[in-house]
Design an enzyme around this catalytic site. Structure first.
Site, mmCIF file in Angstrom:
data_model
loop_
_atom_site.group_PDB
_atom_site.id
_atom_site.type_symbol
_atom_site.label_atom_id
_atom_site.label_comp_id
_atom_site.label_asym_id
_atom_site.label_seq_id
_atom_site.Cartn_x
_atom_site.Cartn_y
_atom_site.Cartn_z
ATOM 1 N N GLU B 64 47.204 86.353 15.453
ATOM 2 C CA GLU B 64 47.977 87.261 14.622
ATOM 3 C C GLU B 64 47.193 87.630 13.374
ATOM 4 O OE1 GLU B 64 49.037 84.468 16.046
ATOM 5 O OE2 GLU B 64 50.373 85.327 17.559
ATOM 6 N N HIS B 133 61.678 81.186 18.287
ATOM 7 C CA HIS B 133 61.946 82.546 18.776
ATOM 8 C C HIS B 133 63.213 83.094 18.133
ATOM 9 C CE1 HIS B 133 59.642 80.547 22.000
ATOM 10 N NE2 HIS B 133 59.066 81.714 22.166
HETATM 11 C C1 LIG Z 1 51.225 81.864 17.262
HETATM 12 C C2 LIG Z 1 51.802 82.338 18.540
HETATM 13 N N1 LIG Z 1 51.567 83.608 18.949
HETATM 14 C C3 LIG Z 1 52.127 84.077 20.087
HETATM 15 C C4 LIG Z 1 52.920 83.293 20.856
HETATM 16 C C5 LIG Z 1 53.568 83.840 22.118
HETATM 17 N N2 LIG Z 1 52.992 83.252 23.307
HETATM 18 C C6 LIG Z 1 53.526 82.155 23.886
HETATM 19 S S1 LIG Z 1 52.627 81.599 25.163
HETATM 20 C C7 LIG Z 1 51.495 82.849 24.992
HETATM 21 C C8 LIG Z 1 50.318 82.919 25.915
HETATM 22 C C9 LIG Z 1 49.420 81.724 25.792
HETATM 23 O O1 LIG Z 1 48.447 81.745 26.796
HETATM 24 P P1 LIG Z 1 47.445 80.547 27.001
HETATM 25 O O2 LIG Z 1 46.978 80.022 25.701
HETATM 26 O O3 LIG Z 1 46.391 81.002 27.938
HETATM 27 O O4 LIG Z 1 48.315 79.398 27.648
HETATM 28 P P2 LIG Z 1 49.059 79.385 29.069
HETATM 29 O O5 LIG Z 1 50.407 79.971 28.861
HETATM 30 O O6 LIG Z 1 48.241 80.146 30.032
HETATM 31 O O7 LIG Z 1 49.184 77.944 29.426
HETATM 32 C C10 LIG Z 1 51.848 83.692 23.936
HETATM 33 C C11 LIG Z 1 51.108 84.885 23.539
HETATM 34 C C12 LIG Z 1 53.132 81.969 20.400
HETATM 35 N N3 LIG Z 1 53.898 81.110 21.084
HETATM 36 N N4 LIG Z 1 52.573 81.524 19.255
#
Ligand SMILES: Cc1ncc(C[n+]2csc(CCOP(=O)(O)OP(=O)(O)O)c2C)c(N)n1
Ligand SMILES: [Mg+2]
Lengths: 419, 341
Positions: B64, B133
């Site tokens: 972000e 959330h």
């Molecule tokens: C600071 C923050 N930004 C955005 C999100 C929203 N979000 C939750 S999971 C995710 C994707 C994460 O992907 P990855 O790190 O590859 O983990 P995976 O879900 O594949 O295990 C996002 C963008 C969040 N939880 N926290």
């Protein structure tokens, strides 16, 4: 500059290879040979082992035989225990995914296809090593044989939930299992794990820490701050990146995978980096063991990229058919971690199809029984909740006047309204 | 541009606003996590990448801080970025770029550089999203000199306000109450959800129009008490007032900074009573600012202390969501208190 005879600049925006409906062909995937990567001494300087960040440690070959110097030569009991834990976490995920679909809780996340990255890693750690998980490492708790009922109570936010219904499902916390409270904010656990490891080193302790995040999360600043601290203080920490190729709808290219590997993030910081086949439980075990020995020997941190695949949706809120080809998960060249370990133990002659089928039934029964026990304490919407005023507890150690007042106000207002 | 209206929910109205702006001004770019091919986790940017191409609507790495920092840089070049932060709960890594950079660029460079960016972000609870959330962090941003803060409560306003925000030359944080994306929510969580299509505010012009920033809307005129609300709480207030049969004047603030003080003061001088409602926590929340302003400007007209109905001063709990949410019971009790005095 005007006058320069160059074509105009253009912006590169990454694009995944396959979108919905595309035929998926991984024929050009350069399958690393099992056993081919050398195993450095645990004290090797990061600069002497940069190649390891670009190679891939694999132990299990296509026939399920263990190959090469990374074979951890595990005892049969350990292999079968790992297999069982992986089967158990898969059964657990199935069960709770279904419970969410039945409206018994608000949300769920599976780790299907990635079981080895937490189960095998945890088996290679000591129980008192501190784990800082992301939301997809329920396998750590399973590998530490934490009670399923306790985990389910959290998912259902019911009366038995030790976290008092405050956290979304799967955001476990289990201090007794040396499992840190999970945050919804990505990568925050990374510098925390480094700090824990620094503290352990500063106190002359012998315990190390391990941390996990997804490949998408490596873009967060917290990840990079953590690597800087880990390198500067040679913190005894294992930095795991679970590269499951996807971050919700964004493929790994948006975290930098078009240009380099995630293990190679270690190179620039001067940290040892290993890249392993994350669907090969033996490779995960061996890499973790190497990193743990290295950390305990005061040789500093290791970053391990686990190359795997998110076989299902991001969460119950997600529909992956909207952004990736359904064939991807079926054609994934590195296969399924449970099937591969199963093939290995069968090849060793210590396991067979019948015992495997019996084990699958047994773990499914275990989950079913645990769910029954947990549901007796309530599910999210059935009214068996924590007491209302529990909401005001634990904001501070001692409740200040304004929270006491608000707690009282809530009770008065509910009474006045007759609820 | 057509004046014809179409029934839109809030997501569609927001999508339409961005679409209209991008069609009119090719300096507008959209960036954020999952906003490109997928069209955003709430679908607010659906179809925009296909229409305007990948260099104008693109996915970003999950950082972000990076998203907002890059937006400031793009704005410095001359573009007008409209970044999305997937949930307001994830805006904190971007605070330095927002608070120290975007907000102060005009001031510190004496107008040489500006940051005309509009940060869209879903906020608020009511969806069992737990503490990461559900938050309403508007008070953090209204406290920062140099940021505008906008919060729509219905599809018509969402589109008009978002167009005005995107066209504004200062940084704007545009909070979208996610609980009312698909239909207004009056706080009666046990009743069936009503879609926007059943409400007049879902008739949204297809074409270009603006709802000016800094102008509140009188949702319901009344003489007995003024209710100041925004976002989801506007609908809670409407429902409570209808049920209680009180002749309340409900004001939807729409923009918190710059605030439409005139409308507020005129109303409170008329009614002599004021209740402030927001979902965010109470202490140092925007309600404190509103209450202070009402006291400063209407002291001699007040017949009762200003009441605040807000989220409790705790993190947003998952299972006790409805005990936390400042719903009809709590607003009803506050109205009784303010009318008694
Ligand atoms: C600071 C923050 N930004 C955005 C999100 C929203 N979000 C939750 S999971 C995710 C994707 C994460 O992907 P990855 O790190 O590859 O983990 P995976 O879900 O594949 O295990 C996002 C963008 C969040 N939880 N926290
Ligand atoms: Mg991922």
């Amino acid at each position: 500059m005007t006058g320069r005879n160059l074509p105009p600049l253009s912006l590169h925006v990454p694009e995944p290879r396959f979108r919905p409906g595309d035929a998926v062909d991984f024929a050009d995937f350069d399958m690393p040979v099992a056993g081919a990567v050398a195993r450095p001494e645990i004290g090797t300087a990061p600069a002497e082992m940069r190649d390891h960040s670009y190679a891939m440690v694999r132990v299990l070959d296509d026939q399920g035989n263990a190959q090469g110097p990374w074979d951890p030569r595990l005892a049969p009991e350990t292999l079968l225990k790992m297999l069982r834990h992986m089967a158990l976490v898969r059964a657990y995920d199935e069960r709770l995914y279904r419970a969410q679909r039945q409206g018994k809780t608000s949300f769920y996340m599976k780790c299907t296809g990635e079981e080895a990255t937490s189960i095998a890693a945890t088996h290679a750690l000591d129980y008192d090593d501190m784990c800082f998980p992301s939301y997809r490492q329920q396998g750590i708790l399973i590998a530490r044989e934490w009670p399923l009922v306790d985990m389910m109570n959290q998912v259902f936010s019911n009366k038995g939930d030790r976290l008092k219904g405050r956290q979304m499902p799967i955001m476990y916390s289990a201090r007794q299992a040396n499992f840190f409270s999970i945050s919804g904010n990505l990568a925050t656990q990374y510098p925390q794990a480094v700090g824990w490891a620094m503290a352990s080193a500063a106190r002359g302790d012998t315990r190390i820490s391990a941390v996990w995040c997804g490949e998408g999360s490596t873009a967060e600043g917290d990840f990079h701050s953590a690597l800087t601290f880990a390198a500067v203080y040679r913190a005894p920490v294992i930095l795991n990146v679970i590269n499951n190729q996807w971050a919700i709808s964004s493929f790994s290219g948006f975290a930098g995978a078009e240009a380099t590997t995630f293990a190679a993030r270690a190179v620039g910081y001067g940290i040892a980096g290993l890249r392993v086949d994350g669907n090969d439980a033996l490779a995960v075990y061996a890499a973790t063991q190497w990193a743990a020995d290295r950390a305990r020997g005061n040789h500093g941190p290791t970053l391990i990229e686990h190359f795997t695949y998110r076989a299902e949706g991001h969460s119950t809120s997600d529909d992956p058919t909207k952004y990736r080809s359904a064939e991807e998960s079926t054609n994934w060249p590195l296969g399924d971690p449970i099937a591969r370990l199963k093939q290995h133990v069968i090849a060793l002659g210590i396991w067979d199809e019948e015992r495997h089928a019996a084990m699958d039934r047994e773990v499914a029964e275990l989950c079913k029984a645990a769910q029954r026990e947990s549901e007796a304490l309530g599910t999210l919407h059935d009214g068996l909740k924590q007491p209302f005023d529990s909401m005001f507890e634990d904001v501070f150690e001692e409740m200040p006047w304004h929270l006491k007042e608000q707690s009282q106000q809530m009770r008065d207002e509910r009474k006045a309204a007759g609820i | 541009m057509s004046d014809e209206t179409r029934t839109m929910n809030m997501i569609q109205a927001i999508n339409s606003a961005i679409d209209i702006c991008m069609g009119r001004d090719d300096e507008i770019v959209v960036l954020g996590e999952d906003v490109g091919f997928f069209g955003g986790v709430f679908k607010a940017t659906e179809g925009l990448q296909a229409k305007y191409g990948k260099t104008r609507v693109f996915d970003t790495p999950i950082t972000e801080c990076g998203i907002i920092g890059v937006a400031v840089g793009m704005a410095t070049y001359g573009l007008r970025p409209v970044p999305e932060i997937q949930f307001a709960d994830y805006i904190y890594p971007a605070l330095d770029q927002l608070v120290s950079e975007a907000a102060r660029l005009r001031y510190r460079s004496a107008g040489e550089y500006t940051a005309p960016i509009t940060v869209r972000t879903p906020f608020g609870g009511g969806i069992f999203g737990g503490q990461t959330h559900s938050q309403s962090p508007e008070g953090i941003f209204t406290h920062v000199a140099g940021l505008k803060t906008v919060i729509p409560s219905n599809p018509y306003d969402a589109k008009g306000l978002l167009i005005a925000a995107i066209e504004d030359n200062d940084p704007v944080i545009f909070f979208e109450p996610k609980r009312i994306y698909n239909g207004p929510f009056d706080g009666h969580y046990d009743r069936p959800v009503q879609p926007w299509a059943k409400f007049a505010e879902s008739a949204v012009p297809e074409g270009y129009y603006r709802v000016e920033l800094g102008k509140a809307r009188i949702v319901r005129p009344g003489d007995d008490v003024t209710i100041l609300a925004y976002g989801t709480m506007v609908h809670v207030a409407q429902s409570v007032v209808a049920d209680a049969g009180i002749d309340a004047e409900i004001i939807d603030l729409r923009t918190l900074v710059p605030l439409d003080l005139e409308t507020i003061v005129a109303s409170v001088k008329k009614t002599g009573r004021c209740v402030v409602v927001h979902e965010a926590t109470k202490t140092s929340g925007f309600g404190a600012e509103l209450s202070a302003l009402v006291q400063e400007h209407c002291f001699h007209h007040l017949e009762a202390p200003v009441q605040r109905v807000t989220g409790w001063d705790t993190p947003y709990p998952h299972s006790l969501e409805w005990a936390y949410f400042p719903g009809p019971v709590r607003l009803g009790e506050a109205l009784k208190r303010v009318m008694q005095d």
